[in-house]
Enzyme design. Structure first.
Site: not given
Ligand code: PLP
Length: 415
Positions: A129, A206, A209, A232, A372
């Site tokens: 992401h 990260d 998910q 999430k 993203c």
């Molecule tokens: N990393 C992953 C794999 C994500 O799916 C997301 C959000 O969709 C993020 C990072 C970023 O999360 P946030 O927008 O809540 O900071």
């Protein structure tokens, strides 16, 4: 406790509403953000109703209660991750957590283990992401370090064939996603953490998910830093977690400076409080942290193993249902081995945005776009995908509605 998704859905008031002229809401966009149960909404609003005061500061009863609630939430997060509470830092979300660790490394002086310079490398993956890619691009640009990455294979897995040359003695950081938000792929952490630690690199996970969807034990995973977002994981928006091993947090310089994160201040100098305070400058997101505590308590009561099992069953059901539709291409592993419930697909030449709009007209909420993860969709040769992402409150009826909706779209667009 027996798992009953219909009963669970009743805990989430928004799932009771109708949309688009009285249609039942079929919410399949939890990968973007999850819905909130009453216990979380109540915990957040009750904090404002009953306990609101600035934590760690006031000499009065409300401040004491607010501090207890806030620190109680930190302990809940720690228990959820099998961590120590001093290792748990509240941030405003995963994006901030990942920027925190990357910026903090950028602040490290020569001699500090996190100091990066030309010749060092940072290793990421092609399925990140943007939140776990751009902070590392920026850190590489600021320090002169080189950014490298694992590529993604045709079967949507990380290509580990060059792991020993990619992660070498010059590697300082390996940052990767636990589960891809586009592909659903769950990455093989063991091989990667083993190699990273062999060369003295730290592993940043990260877990946006994964933490909401499966039991994540930071000790068992043998990682060094982790980030996830509360929103999430049935928690409030505006709160996330940055976790780090205690000995690493002790060495990591701060990112944001200001009130609450100091030990001593003169007009020209300051020294830092120990972690987690060192990383929590300013009055924190107290109500949201308390809401996150309620969210993780709620998930724990249901059981992360039960939630994961339910999602795997839903994923298998949806993969099978979608595969039977002409012109569907699943963008991700076709079976449930090492994959979670983010299911991306394309449908012939129907643009995902058109498909998303049609599904919305049927009451079905999905996500469309590059999610993203633009370098990944570019690599896969698709401009965008449609993504359905499942969670504990979804049922096979929701998936039947999606499958019927996709078939309806084919007719609607004359395919
Ligand atoms: N990393 C992953 C794999 C994500 O799916 C997301 C959000 O969709 C993020 C990072 C970023 O999360 P946030 O927008 O809540 O900071």
């Amino acid at each position: 406790m027996t798992f009953d998704a219909h009963a669970i859905a009743k805990d989430f008031p928004i799932l009771d509403r109708t949309i688009r002229d009285g249609k039942r809401l079929v919410y399949l966009d939890s990968g973007a953000t999850s819905q909130k149960p009453n216990v979380v909404i109540d915990a957040e609003s009750n904090f404002y109703r009953l306990n609101n005061a600035a934590v760690h500061r006031g000499a009065h009863q409300l401040a004491e209660e607010a501090t207890d609630a806030y620190e109680g939430a930190r302990q809940i997060v720690a228990n959820f991750l099998n961590a120590h509470s001093e290792e748990v830092v509240f941030t405003k979300g995963a994006t901030e957590s990942l920027n925190l660790v990357a910026y903090a490394m950028g602040n490290a002086e020569p001699g500090n283990r996190f100091h990066l310079k030309a010749g060092d490398s940072i290793v990421v993956t092609e399925m990140e992401h943007h939140a776990n890619l751009i902070p590392w691009q920026q850190l590489a640009a600021r320090t002169g370090a080189t950014l490298k990455w694992f590529s993604v294979t045709d079967d949507y897995r990380l290509d580990l064939s060059n792991i020993d040359s990619l992660i070498d003695a010059k590697t300082k950081v390996v940052a990767l996603t636990h589960q891809s938000n586009v592909l659903g792929t769950i990455n093989p952490l063991e091989a990667i953490t083993r190699r990273a630690h062999e060369v003295g690199a730290v592993v940043v996970l990260d877990a946006c998910q994964s933490v909401p969807h499966m039991a994540v034990d930071v000790k068992a995973l043998d990682i060094d830093f982790l980030a996830f977002s509360g929103h999430k994981a049935v928690g409030p928006t505006g709160v996330g977690i940055f976790w780090g091993r205690a000995e690493l947090l002790a060495e990591l310089p701060p990112f944001l400076t200001g009130g609450s994160m100091i030990e001593n201040v003169t007009m020209t100098t300051a020294t830092w409080a120990p972690a987690p305070k060192k990383f929590e400058a300013g009055v924190p997101n107290m109500a949201q942290a308390v809401g996150l505590g309620a969210a993780l308590t709620y998930l724990t009561k249901i059981g992360m193993e039960n939630i994961h099992r339910h999602e795997i069953a839903l994923t298998a059901y949806l993969l099978e249902g979608l595969a039977a539709i002409d012109d569907i291409r699943i963008i991700g592993p076709a079976t449930t081995g090492l994959r979670g419930g983010s299911i991306s697909f394309t449908l012939g030449d129907i643009h995902p945005h058109d498909l998303g709009q049609y599904l919305d007209s049927q009451g079905i909420a999905v996500r469309t776009g590059h999610h993203c993860a633009w370098p990944l969709t570019r690599k896969l040769g698709v401009p965008a995908t449609t993504r359905a992402s499942v969670y504990l409150y979804n049922t096979t009826e929701d998936l039947d509605a999606l499958i019927a909706g996709v078939q309806g779209a084919q007719k609607y667009f004359g395919r």
